[in-house]
Design a protein around this motif. Structure first.
Motif, mmCIF file in Angstrom:
data_model
loop_
_atom_site.group_PDB
_atom_site.id
_atom_site.type_symbol
_atom_site.label_atom_id
_atom_site.label_comp_id
_atom_site.label_asym_id
_atom_site.label_seq_id
_atom_site.Cartn_x
_atom_site.Cartn_y
_atom_site.Cartn_z
ATOM 1 N N TRP A 45 3.628 -19.290 24.762
ATOM 2 C CA TRP A 45 4.301 -18.586 23.672
ATOM 3 C C TRP A 45 5.482 -19.377 23.131
ATOM 4 C CZ3 TRP A 45 9.311 -16.897 23.238
ATOM 5 C CH2 TRP A 45 10.092 -16.873 24.412
ATOM 6 N N LEU A 78 3.063 -15.693 14.358
ATOM 7 C CA LEU A 78 3.661 -14.532 15.017
ATOM 8 C C LEU A 78 2.626 -13.782 15.842
ATOM 9 C CD1 LEU A 78 6.147 -12.705 15.407
ATOM 10 C CD2 LEU A 78 5.448 -11.461 13.345
ATOM 11 N N GLU A 79 1.437 -13.642 15.296
ATOM 12 C CA GLU A 79 0.375 -12.964 16.045
ATOM 13 C C GLU A 79 0.022 -13.729 17.314
ATOM 14 O OE1 GLU A 79 -4.251 -11.400 15.407
ATOM 15 O OE2 GLU A 79 -3.181 -12.401 13.772
ATOM 16 N N MET A 130 1.998 -15.719 19.020
ATOM 17 C CA MET A 130 3.105 -15.583 19.955
ATOM 18 C C MET A 130 3.094 -14.211 20.627
ATOM 19 S SD MET A 130 7.217 -15.733 19.293
ATOM 20 C CE MET A 130 7.172 -14.084 18.574
ATOM 21 N N ARG A 131 2.880 -13.150 19.850
ATOM 22 C CA ARG A 131 2.947 -11.802 20.407
ATOM 23 C C ARG A 131 1.775 -11.506 21.338
ATOM 24 N NH1 ARG A 131 5.083 -7.279 16.369
ATOM 25 N NH2 ARG A 131 5.439 -6.342 18.416
ATOM 26 N N GLU A 132 0.666 -12.203 21.165
ATOM 27 C CA GLU A 132 -0.445 -12.057 22.113
ATOM 28 C C GLU A 132 -0.094 -12.638 23.471
ATOM 29 O OE1 GLU A 132 -3.755 -13.919 20.278
ATOM 30 O OE2 GLU A 132 -4.228 -12.222 18.963
ATOM 31 N N ASN A 146 3.336 -13.041 24.543
ATOM 32 C CA ASN A 146 4.614 -12.559 25.049
ATOM 33 C C ASN A 146 5.050 -11.343 24.244
ATOM 34 O OD1 ASN A 146 7.781 -12.538 24.862
ATOM 35 N ND2 ASN A 146 7.316 -13.679 26.722
ATOM 36 N N ALA A 147 5.503 -10.321 24.938
ATOM 37 C CA ALA A 147 5.992 -9.113 24.263
ATOM 38 C C ALA A 147 7.409 -8.776 24.699
ATOM 39 C CB ALA A 147 5.059 -7.938 24.555
ATOM 40 N N ALA A 170 10.538 -12.422 21.885
ATOM 41 C CA ALA A 170 9.434 -12.272 20.933
ATOM 42 C C ALA A 170 9.705 -11.117 19.972
ATOM 43 C CB ALA A 170 8.121 -12.048 21.682
ATOM 44 N N ARG A 171 10.262 -10.033 20.463
ATOM 45 C CA ARG A 171 10.570 -8.888 19.586
ATOM 46 C C ARG A 171 11.685 -9.232 18.608
ATOM 47 N NH1 ARG A 171 9.300 -3.298 22.714
ATOM 48 N NH2 ARG A 171 7.734 -4.128 24.145
ATOM 49 N N ALA A 202 10.132 -11.313 15.908
ATOM 50 C CA ALA A 202 9.359 -10.423 15.034
ATOM 51 C C ALA A 202 10.286 -9.627 14.124
ATOM 52 C CB ALA A 202 8.499 -9.485 15.872
ATOM 53 N N ALA A 214 12.377 -3.311 15.990
ATOM 54 C CA ALA A 214 12.084 -4.469 16.841
ATOM 55 C C ALA A 214 13.356 -5.055 17.439
ATOM 56 C CB ALA A 214 11.340 -5.531 16.029
#
Length: 472
Positions: free
Chosen positions: A149, A172-173, A175-177, A179-180, A184-185, A188, A204
């Motif tokens: 990520w 962004l998609e 990365m978010r897959e 790490n959440a 990452a937030r 976003a 967010a």
């Protein structure tokens, strides 16, 4: 043993310089387990900002290690990425050439399969506002390490600077897959803010602040939440967020500039001036000097304002020597407080490099100030369509429309600027209010004009004709 990589996420628009380091596989290159450098490695290993003293300790430790082991490509990448992060946090641009040398040394030592150095170079290019170079290095890094990520934050910032919304969404998609977490937030949230999705951005960033595990990380997130509050015209709430950020990390200098904006919005001008001076002393960003100069000008302190505008130019010259691109800022300075024709030349070249909404708006405004309002309207309209919900963008558009005698549209967009944020600029808010008063209320009987595409003067709405009389 499988080698574990390092990466640096620039995050200058998100978390004020986030460095991500994962431990190497050799004892020779391993950082100390305890102490400031060890704390920095532990913090940034989780993808969060390190405290500045700990970051400085990490840089010193790596420099000492490399004097004894100059062939350690991993440590060169760690050093370069750490210097980028510190340079962003402190605005000490002398760190950037040193970072470039360290990262290039890492690449020379290990030319193939070195995503950590590539990501560091992407972060460095973002910090210098060279988004084309950041895209190049970021795409190479993501290509070598697509499942990490940490390959994506610097790339997202590069795409944003280039105005490539589709590429931002894709990165962004990805990365978010992977790490959440809080970082990452937060990234976003910044993307959502740039799209004008304020509610999504606030959610967010608030989540990121709640998930933050270190004071430095929490301060960075709270500062961003404060920025959103100020942008929607809530200076008292913004001030609370900035104060909370400084309580979490007194070294979070952007929150000082945020406090200055909020205090000026609340009419606490003496405190605002002091906060700006303190912010610039600790983090000498030229935009802080520009904001301080405009506050002085709004207070009718013109010699003090001019001194700050001179400071902007001097600081930009220093940053330019370290490879930083401040063309958009200089263009805005010239358009509002200098030579509008020079601003057009400068920003035209910048727009060829970086077609972001921010550059489009700046160029459109400069064209208007240079007497080319029709051409300027096309660009500021594009900026409003593609960019954040910005009071400044709406103000620029309304003023240009007023110049073109599109009175209905001008009234609408000047009013929108004041609705978005009634305090967006101590210098421009009075201008917007005066312009609206001069425009007056719309005439009875419907719209004043048919609004044509930018650049084409609309035909007046035909006045209703009285019905024909029938012959008796």
């Amino acid at each position: 043993m499988k080698r574990v990589l390092i990466a640096s996420a620039a995050g200058s628009a998100v978390l004020g310089g986030v460095l991500v380091l994962l431990p190497p596989d050799t004892e020779e290159a391993a950082p100390p387990a305890l102490g400031p450098a060890g704390r920095a490695m532990a913090a940034v290993g989780a993808g969060v900002p390190a405290a500045l003293p700990d970051l400085a300790a990490l840089i010193g430790e790596r420099e000492a290690h490399l004097r004894a082991h100059p062939g350690d490509d991993h440590s060169w990448a760690v050093l370069g990425s750490a210097l980028v992060a510190r340079g962003v946090r402190t605005s000490d641009v002398t760190d950037f050439p040193r970072a470039e040398n360290a990262l290039n040394t890492s690449l020379r030592t290990r030319p193939a399969g070195n995503p950590e150095a590539l990501t560091g170079l992407a972060a460095l290019a973002d910090a210098r506002h060279d988004y084309r170079a950041a895209r190049k290095w970021g795409e190479l890094a993501a290509g070598q390490a697509p499942k990490r990520w940490t390959s994506y934050p610097a790339l997202i910032e590069a795409y944003s600077g280039l105005g490539d919304a589709k590429a931002v969404d894709k990165a962004l998609e990805s990365m978010r897959e992977l790490n959440a977490g809080a970082t990452a937030r937060a990234i976003a949230g910044q993307v959502y803010r740039d799209r004008g999705w304020r509610e999504n951005a606030d959610a967010a960033l608030s989540d990121a602040a709640a998930l933050a595990e270190t004071p430095t990380e929490r301060a960075a997130c709270l500062h961003r939440v404060g920025e959103l509050a100020w942008e929607r015209g809530e200076p008292a709430q913004a001030l609370r967020r900035y104060d909370a950020a400084l309580a979490a990390d007194p070294g979070h200098h952007p929150a000082l500039a945020g406090r200055a904006r909020a205090l000026a919005s609340l009419g606490r001008n003496a405190e605002a001036l002091q906060a700006y001076r303190s912010a610039f002393a600790r983090q000498p960003l030229p935009e802080y000097a520009l904001e301080l100069g405009e506050l002085y000008e709004a207070l009718k302190l013109k010699p003090a304002a001019k001194a700050q505008y001179d400071t902007v130019r001097a600081r930009v010259k220093q940053e330019s020597a370290a490879g930083v691109n401040d063309e958009r800022l200089l263009g805005l300075l010239d358009a509002d407080h200098g030579d509008a024709d020079a601003a057009v030349r400068r920003l035209t070249a910048e727009y060829k490099r970086h077609r972001s909404p921010q550059v489009a708006d700046a160029l459109g405004w400069a064209l208007h100030r240079a007497g080319e309002s029709a051409a300027g309207l096309k660009l500021v309209t594009k900026a409003m369509d593609k960019g954040p919900r910005s009071a400044l963008f709406a103000f620029h558009r309304g003023q240009i429309e007023r110049d073109l005698e599109y009175e209905g549209a001008a009234r609408r967009h000047l009013g929108e600027a004041l609705r978005i944020n009634p305090y967006f600029s101590p210098l421009r808010v009075p201008v917007a209010k005066k312009a609206l008063a001069a425009l007056g209320e719309p005439e009875e009987g419907g719209p004043e004009q048919v609004y044509a595409p930018p650049g084409e003067k609309p035909a007046p709405m035909p006045k209703p004709r009285p019905p024909k009389r029938r012959a008796p």
